[in-house]
Design an enzyme around this catalytic site. Structure first.
Site, short mmCIF file in Angstrom:
data_model
loop_
_atom_site.label_atom_id
_atom_site.label_comp_id
_atom_site.label_asym_id
_atom_site.label_seq_id
_atom_site.Cartn_x
_atom_site.Cartn_y
_atom_site.Cartn_z
N HIS A 123 -99.21 -3.90 -1.04
CA HIS A 123 -100.02 -4.98 -1.60
C HIS A 123 -101.10 -4.30 -2.45
O HIS A 123 -101.50 -3.17 -2.16
CB HIS A 123 -100.67 -5.74 -0.43
N ASP A 200 -101.79 -0.81 7.44
CA ASP A 200 -102.18 -2.13 6.96
C ASP A 200 -101.37 -3.14 7.77
O ASP A 200 -100.18 -3.35 7.52
CB ASP A 200 -101.87 -2.22 5.46
N GLN A 203 -99.79 -8.15 7.73
CA GLN A 203 -98.62 -9.02 7.91
C GLN A 203 -97.91 -8.81 9.24
O GLN A 203 -96.80 -9.29 9.42
CB GLN A 203 -97.62 -8.79 6.76
N LYS A 226 -104.92 -14.78 8.26
CA LYS A 226 -103.46 -14.71 8.35
C LYS A 226 -103.00 -14.79 9.81
O LYS A 226 -101.81 -14.72 10.09
CB LYS A 226 -102.95 -13.41 7.72
N CYS A 364 -98.98 -10.11 -5.35
CA CYS A 364 -99.96 -9.00 -5.34
C CYS A 364 -99.26 -7.67 -5.08
O CYS A 364 -99.77 -6.83 -4.32
CB CYS A 364 -101.06 -9.22 -4.31
C1 LIG Z 1 -99.79 -6.42 3.38
C2 LIG Z 1 -101.11 -6.99 2.95
N1 LIG Z 1 -102.18 -6.21 2.91
C3 LIG Z 1 -103.40 -6.67 2.56
C4 LIG Z 1 -103.57 -7.98 2.20
C5 LIG Z 1 -104.92 -8.45 1.79
O1 LIG Z 1 -105.40 -9.41 2.67
P1 LIG Z 1 -106.75 -10.21 2.34
O2 LIG Z 1 -106.54 -10.84 0.99
O3 LIG Z 1 -106.84 -11.21 3.43
O4 LIG Z 1 -107.87 -9.23 2.35
C6 LIG Z 1 -102.47 -8.85 2.20
C7 LIG Z 1 -102.60 -10.24 1.78
O5 LIG Z 1 -101.66 -10.90 1.43
C8 LIG Z 1 -101.21 -8.33 2.60
O6 LIG Z 1 -100.13 -9.12 2.63
#
Ligand SMILES: Cc1ncc(COP(=O)(O)O)c(C=O)c1O
Length: 405
Positions: A123, A200, A203, A226, A364
């Site tokens: 992401h 990370d 998800q 999430k 993203c």
């Molecule tokens: C794998 C992953 N990392 C990081 C993020 C970023 O999350 P946030 O926008 O809640 O900070 C997302 C958001 O979709 C994500 O899917």
């Protein structure tokens, strides 16, 4: 345990509404999840009964609000299996958590030419913070390629490791491909070379049970919104010895021990990394969201969502021209797909008119789209409140759109 989905759905008032005269089918859970009544009510309760700025007040309300915020920290600690609540830092979200590590780590641990390893499936939240540091501190980014199925292979990670590698950062679950990465093995591999690993978990934390001590990861990040909690709150888990070593990310109130115009000393963990008034209402509500997940059982959730994943995959593959993007052996309940030559945006708009909420675009993850040679995909992502019937509605919707083109 059997999950009583019909009753569970009653806890989520938003799900019972109609969109364009059709029952809402919400399949955009990887973007954000809906909130149970207990979380919504908790927010109202905090503002109605104990609202006061935390940590600084001797008065009754301030003490109650502080207790509520710190209790939430302990709830997160228990949920992820951290050794101490000092290792749980509250942030604004996974994005801010990664920015914190990138900034504090690169400034203090890296010199020009040092390398950070990420993967092709990141992401943007796990790309740009490192690029910003690349421009400030002169680090370089190394990117692990993916297999044709959308998997990360350990040998490909190892291939990129050099004497200059300072950190490996990768997602537990891809928000596009649904791939579940072998993160515990990557941590072991990194540690063989004395390289810390950041996971990370944005998800995964709502789908798959984890224990940071069993993983032995050095950092782990995720977002409250999430995982059925409120927006604007996130978590950075870091091993105490790492967090002790790293300098503060932001400066301001709360993160200090003593301030003069000449010199400032910093507060102990976790407060060193929490400058300013935290979202104590949000953290309290996140604690409530975790209790909600625990009341259903994350193992049960995982099992049920696996069933939805397989059910949806089978049904989707029966549609003419269906191409599923991401066919890893281990997948979470996220399915990206393309149908015939139909542009994802057109398909997404038409599904929306049928009450079906899916995501379209690059999610993203533009470098991943480039690697796949596509502009974007449609993405359906499932939560425990979704049903087979909703998946049938999605399939009927796609078939209807295909007929129109
Ligand atoms: C794998 C992953 N990392 C990081 C993020 C970023 O999350 P946030 O926008 O809640 O900070 C997302 C958001 O979709 C994500 O899917």
């Amino acid at each position: 345990m059997y999950l009583d989905i019909k009753n569970i759905r009653k806890d989520f008032p938003i799900l019972s509404q109609e969109v364009y005269g059709k029952p809402l089918v919400y399949l955009d859970n990887a973007a954000t999840t809906q909130k149970p009544l207990s979380v919504i009510r908790k927010i109202e309760e905090v503002y109605s009964t104990i609202n006061a700025n935390i940590h600084r007040g001797v008065h009754h309300l301030s003490q109650l609000a502080t207790e509520s915020h710190e209790e939430a920290r302990k709830t997160v600690q228990r949920y992820i299996g951290a050794a101490s609540s000092k290792e749980v830092i509250f942030t604004r979200g996974a994005t801010e958590s990664i920015n914190l590590v990138a900034s504090s780590f690169c400034r203090s641990q890296c010199k020009p030419g040092d390398e950070i390893i990420i993967t092709t499936m990141e992401h943007h939240a796990n790309i740009i913070p490192w690029q910003i540091q690349r421009d400030i501190t002169g680090i370089e980014l190394k990117v692990v390629p993916l297999t044709g199925n959308g998997e990360v292979r350990l040998e490909d990670v190892e291939e990129l490791i050099s004497s200059k590698t300072k950190l490996i950062s990768l997602p537990y679950v891809s928000n596009v491909l649904g791939t579940i990465n072998p993160v515990a093995e990557v941590v072991r591999l990194g540690h063989n070379y004395n390289i810390p690993v950041l996971i990370d978990a944005a998800q995964s934390v709502q789908h798959i049970p984890l224990n940071v001590q069993a993983f032995d990861c050095d950092f782990l990040v995720f977002s409250s919104h999430k995982m059925y909690g409120p927006t604007g709150v996130g978590v950075l888990y870091g091993k105490e010895n790492w967090l002790d070593k790293l300098p503060p990310y932001q400066g301001g109130g709360e993160m200090i021990a003593h301030v003069t115009f000449e010199k400032t000393t910093f507060n102990e963990l976790p407060f060193k990394f929490e400058a300013g008034t935290p979202d104590y209402v949000g953290t309290t509500a996140l604690g409530e969201a975790i209790r909600y997940i625990e009341s259903l059982g994350l193992d049960n959730i995982h099992q049920y969502e696996e069933h939805l994943l397989h059910y949806a995959t089978e049904k989707l593959l029966q549609i003419n021209g269906m191409q599923i993007i991401g066919t890893a052996a281990q997948k979470s309940s996220v399915i990206s797909f393309l149908v015939g030559g139909i542009h994802p945006y057109d398909m997404g708009m038409l599904l929306d008119r049928l009450g079906i909420a899916v995501r379209t675009g690059h999610h993203c993850a533009q470098p991943l789209m480039d690697a796949l040679g596509i502009e974007g995909t449609l993405r359906a992502s499932f939560a425990f409140y979704n049903t087979e019937k909703e998946i049938d509605t999605l399939i009927e919707g796609i078939e209807r759109v295909v007929k129109m083109f």
